[in-house]
Enzyme design. Structure first.
Site, PDB file in Angstrom:
ATOM      1  N   GLN A  14       4.815   2.229  -9.167  1.00  0.00           N
ATOM      2  CA  GLN A  14       5.006   2.780  -7.149  1.00  0.00           C
ATOM      3  C   GLN A  14       3.392   3.062  -7.233  1.00  0.00           C
ATOM      4  O   GLN A  14       3.119   4.384  -7.366  1.00  0.00           O
ATOM      5  CB  GLN A  14       5.889   3.445  -6.375  1.00  0.00           C
ATOM      6  CG  GLN A  14       7.167   2.722  -6.606  1.00  0.00           C
ATOM      7  CD  GLN A  14       6.872   1.318  -6.045  1.00  0.00           C
ATOM      8  OE1 GLN A  14       7.219   1.400  -4.711  1.00  0.00           O
ATOM      9  NE2 GLN A  14       6.972   0.291  -6.411  1.00  0.00           N
TER      10      GLN A  14
ATOM     11  N   ALA B 230      12.348   3.839   2.752  1.00  0.00           N
ATOM     12  CA  ALA B 230      12.079   3.331   1.541  1.00  0.00           C
ATOM     13  C   ALA B 230       9.971   2.993   1.145  1.00  0.00           C
ATOM     14  O   ALA B 230       9.745   3.574   2.983  1.00  0.00           O
ATOM     15  CB  ALA B 230      12.453   1.863   1.819  1.00  0.00           C
ATOM     16  N   HIS B 231       9.169   2.663   0.872  1.00  0.00           N
ATOM     17  CA  HIS B 231       8.383   2.599  -0.026  1.00  0.00           C
ATOM     18  C   HIS B 231       7.548   1.349   1.524  1.00  0.00           C
ATOM     19  O   HIS B 231       7.855   0.454   1.825  1.00  0.00           O
ATOM     20  CB  HIS B 231       7.707   1.926  -0.967  1.00  0.00           C
ATOM     21  CG  HIS B 231       8.486   0.483  -1.695  1.00  0.00           C
ATOM     22  ND1 HIS B 231       8.298  -0.206  -2.826  1.00  0.00           N
ATOM     23  CD2 HIS B 231       9.426  -0.146  -0.806  1.00  0.00           C
ATOM     24  CE1 HIS B 231       9.157  -0.981  -2.694  1.00  0.00           C
ATOM     25  NE2 HIS B 231       9.892  -1.388  -1.214  1.00  0.00           N
ATOM     26  N   ASN B 232       6.415   1.760   1.747  1.00  0.00           N
ATOM     27  CA  ASN B 232       5.508   1.537   2.416  1.00  0.00           C
ATOM     28  C   ASN B 232       5.489   1.095   4.250  1.00  0.00           C
ATOM     29  O   ASN B 232       5.172   1.120   4.588  1.00  0.00           O
ATOM     30  CB  ASN B 232       4.804   0.220   2.176  1.00  0.00           C
ATOM     31  CG  ASN B 232       4.136  -0.279   0.942  1.00  0.00           C
ATOM     32  OD1 ASN B 232       4.980  -0.409  -0.379  1.00  0.00           O
ATOM     33  ND2 ASN B 232       3.227   0.182   0.520  1.00  0.00           N
TER      34      ASN B 232
END
EC number: 2.3.1.191
Length: 359
Positions: free
Chosen positions: A200, A241-243
């Protein structure tokens, strides 16, 4: 701790309200209508609270002009347009404030870090390389501030918080205990029956005046950054979560889960335990009711719900049987039956009209 007293007149001035009654009344705190004593200030923000206000022992009440006219047993008031907002403002007057400054002896701070003289760094805090901590920010004990993290002015970071992934935090941000921001996002590529970890490489950017509750996880992006814009408020036990991108002044209640690469607009409200799938967009000014599951993009403002409301157990079991029976009927067959019923209704209506005409 000795209570701090304020005159009713001064408190009215702080909320731009009108002081009615004993202006020099000394107020030592805020309380509910039910438990208030003579030195307390309580608020009334709806007609349904008039009777409790009549029986309250509070020394003074925060009310609107219309509510004041209906309360006959009380003489001391702060009259404002919005009592709840005035109450919110005055909670800061009576809040216990952290006044200590400096760095505790057990803290470990890398020589390249920049920590403002007016900041407070608690016991056993670890601050890594090239970090920045702004003026009047407070970092409580046992926090880990990883390399290249930046914290703005007047922030409050509660105990056992971890900030990593080159996270950038604006001014006046509050992050409560045991939250992790900037941790590794849940990214894996499936190949030949195995999951292959994706590093990441993004970060987390948090705007000004954001509040994040305890035991939350906000993951850094895989490539782009995870973003929380100004004024976002997040309850405890929330997973982002990511993004993910969350627009300004959006609120999320406890146990919400937002999957990766989702964009949520401004001024949205997600009630408790809402789940949102990944890679969708939610428009501005959307409200999603508790325990709903959002599975597709929402393009228009409004209130949305999903799930089955609570029923008595026996009724729920019967409904579940009906749902299963409905799922077992092919949709085309069901539509044909509905069309047939509609035709019969129209035929009966036409016959009735002819008979009325013949008569």
């Amino acid at each position: 701790m000795n209570p701090q007293y304020f005159s009713l007149e001064k408190l009215a001035h702080l909320v731009q309200g009108e002081c009615v009654g004993q202006q020099d009344l000394q107020v030592s705190g805020l309380a509910s209508l039910e438990h208030a004593e003579s030195g307390h200030l309580a608020f009334v923000n709806a007609d349904k609270y008039i009777e409790p206000a009549e029986h309250s022992k509070a020394g003074a009440l925060i009310v609107t002009e219309a509510l004041k006219a209906q309360i006959k047993t009380q003489q001391n008031f702060i009259v404002v347009a919005n009592p709840y907002l005035a109450f919110a403002i005055l909670t800061h007057v009576f809040e216990r404030k952290h006044t200590a400054k400096g760095i505790e002896s057990t803290a470990q701070i890398h020589s390249s870090a920049i920590v403002a003289d007016s900041a407070y760094i608690g016991h056993f805090v670890v601050i890594g390389k090239n970090c920045v901590v702004g003026d009047e920010s407070v970092i409580q004990s046992h926090c880990k501030i990883d390399d290249d993290v930046e914290i703005g002015k007047q922030c409050f970071i509660d105990s056992h918080v971890t900030l990593t992934g080159q996270t950038k935090i604006g001014d006046r941000v509050r992050i409560h205990a045991n939250t992790v921001i900037g941790g590794e996002g849940f990214g894996f590529a499936p190949y030949q029956g195995k999951w292959h970890r994706i590093a990441q490489l993004g970060s987390v950017h948090i705007g000004h005046d954001v509040r994040i509750g305890s035991n939350c996880s906000i993951d850094r992006g895989a490539l782009d950054n995870t973003i929380l814009e100004d004024g976002v408020i997040i309850d405890n036990l929330v997973q982002i979560a990511h993004n993910v991108k969350i627009g300004a002044n959006t609120a999320m209640a406890a146990k919400c889960g937002i999957a990766g690469s989702t964009t949520i607009g401004k001024n949205c409200v997600l009630a408790g335990a809402v789940g949102v799938v990944g890679h969708i967009n939610i428009a501005d000014n959307v409200t999603i009711t508790g325990m709903s599951m959002v599975t597709k993009s929402i393009s228009e403002a409004g209130s949305y719900s999903s799930g089955t409301p609570m029923l008595e157990s026996l009724h729920w079991k019967r409904a579940a049987v009906r749902f299963k029976q409905l799922a077992d009927v092919p949709l085309t067959q069901l539509m044909k039956k509905l069309d047939h019923i509609q035709s019969q209704i129209e035929s009966l209506e036409s016959t009735r009209l002819r008979n009325n005409y013949d008569d």
